[in-house]
Design an enzyme around this catalytic site. Structure first.
Site, PDB file in Angstrom:
ATOM      1  N   HIS A   1       3.465   1.909   1.951  1.00 13.78           N
ATOM      2  CA  HIS A   1       3.783   2.270   3.208  1.00 13.78           C
ATOM      3  C   HIS A   1       5.460   2.238   3.491  1.00 13.78           C
ATOM      4  CE1 HIS A   1       3.221  -1.965   5.308  1.00 13.78           C
ATOM      5  NE2 HIS A   1       4.220  -1.907   4.824  1.00 13.78           N
TER       6      HIS A   1
ATOM      7  N   ASP B   1       0.929  -1.231   0.006  1.00 14.31           N
ATOM      8  CA  ASP B   1       0.078   0.114   0.066  1.00 14.31           C
ATOM      9  C   ASP B   1       0.790   1.275  -0.042  1.00 14.31           C
ATOM     10  OD1 ASP B   1       0.949  -0.039   2.654  1.00 14.31           O
ATOM     11  OD2 ASP B   1      -0.979   0.034   3.543  1.00 14.31           O
TER      12      ASP B   1
HETATM   13  P1  PGA Z   1       7.870  -7.330   2.915  1.00 15.27           P
HETATM   14  O1  PGA Z   1       7.116  -5.880   3.404  1.00 15.27           O
HETATM   15  O2  PGA Z   1       9.202  -7.123   2.693  1.00 15.27           O
HETATM   16  O3  PGA Z   1       7.397  -8.494   3.820  1.00 15.27           O
HETATM   17  O4  PGA Z   1       6.982  -7.317   1.635  1.00 15.27           O
HETATM   18  C1  PGA Z   1       7.664  -4.712   3.331  1.00 15.27           C
HETATM   19  C2  PGA Z   1       7.237  -3.642   4.049  1.00 15.27           C
HETATM   20  O5  PGA Z   1       6.050  -3.754   4.587  1.00 15.27           O
HETATM   21  O6  PGA Z   1       7.780  -2.821   4.355  1.00 15.27           O
END
Ligand code: PGA
Length: 271
Positions: A138, A136
């Protein structure tokens, strides 16, 4: 923003590991901001291997992790503190007193967050902040609508983030709904930023972050105004970028610039 597109997660990891190694070899770099999640696991494995080969030393390194789930104790199997212990800290020579973490069980959230900010300042600020990118948009747990100037604080996770993190928990209702996170403004204070993104499910967020407007609806997009950001991603995460040909062209040509300049200086001098 320097966008580097690599073939796959392995190549992304090699690039990121080399950059971290190089920065840590530099006297002025010793304070790292660290992420958790699936993406940085390969980087941590590569750093451990590098440490075992004697290429990198964590003895003087100070770390601040980005975020922690509210409600989980540091030894909880899904806490980010435990994640870091298992994926990096217990395998390298970092000093326990140099590891900084937000508490999942603070007595007073505001005071605890303000204290974290103070500790970052006392350490001299973060030299290199490593980030992942949420589906999303973030960074840390700064979900869409986060103030682009926010400081360390509590944040309610989006349903999308809860779904993404569901895989680590036995039941959906076990996934915490709140977290403490460094703010967007806190992240932006870092001297340099390295963001890693891999996989097709990051393609939309990558497009919004790199080429979209700067907006609180995609907190990662604020990195467009940071002067020293490297985004390294794989082909899958780069799939929706419109200007990918330029990013590749830039990478191909960057290392030629100094040689070209030297050549031109010689040409002018010899005239
Ligand atoms: P992920 O999460 O590496 O598990 O895809 C990324 C994040 O939320 O910063």
């Amino acid at each position: 923003m320097n966008v580097v597109i690599k073939a796959d997660p392995k190549a992304v990891t090699e690039f990121a590991c080399e950059m971290v190694r190089e920065r840590l070899a530099h006297d002025r770099y010793r304070v790292l901001g660290l992420p958790t999640g699936g993406t940085p696991v390969l980087l941590y494995q590569a750093l451990i291997a590098s440490y075992q080969r004697g290429e990198v030393d964590f003895a003087e390194v100070i770390t601040f992790n980005l975020d922690e789930y509210l409600g989980l104790e540091p030894t909880h199997p899904q806490s980010y503190r435990r994640f870091m212990e298992e994926n990096l800290f217990s395998h390298v020579n970092i000093r326990p007193e140099n590891i900084h973490f937000l508490s999942g069980l603070p007595d007073d959230i505001d005071e605890h967050c303000a204290d974290y900010e103070r500790k970052i300042v006392e350490a001299g600020g973060i030299n290199l902040q490593i980030l992942g990118l949420g589906r999303d948009g973030h960074i840390g747990f700064n979900e869409p609508t986060s103030s682009l100037r926010s400081r360390t604080r509590d944040k309610t996770l989006t349903k999308a983030t809860i779904e993404d993190n569901r895989r680590y928990f036995a039941r959906e209702e076990d996934v915490p709904r709140w977290a403490l996170t460094m703010g967007v403004g806190t992240i932006m204070d870092a001297h340099e930023i390295l963001l890693l993104a891999t996989g097709r499910n990051k393609a939309d967020a990558m497009k919004a972050m790199v080429e979209g407007p700067m907006t609180a609806m995609c907190p990662g997009s604020v990195l467009q105004v940071h002067p020293r950001v490297t985004v390294v991603c794989d082909e899958a995460a780069a799939a929706k970028l419109d200007h990918d040909a330029y990013y590749r062209w830039m990478e191909e040509n960057d290392y030629r610039m100094q040689g070209f300049l030297d050549e031109q200086r010689r040409r002018v001098e010899s005239n």
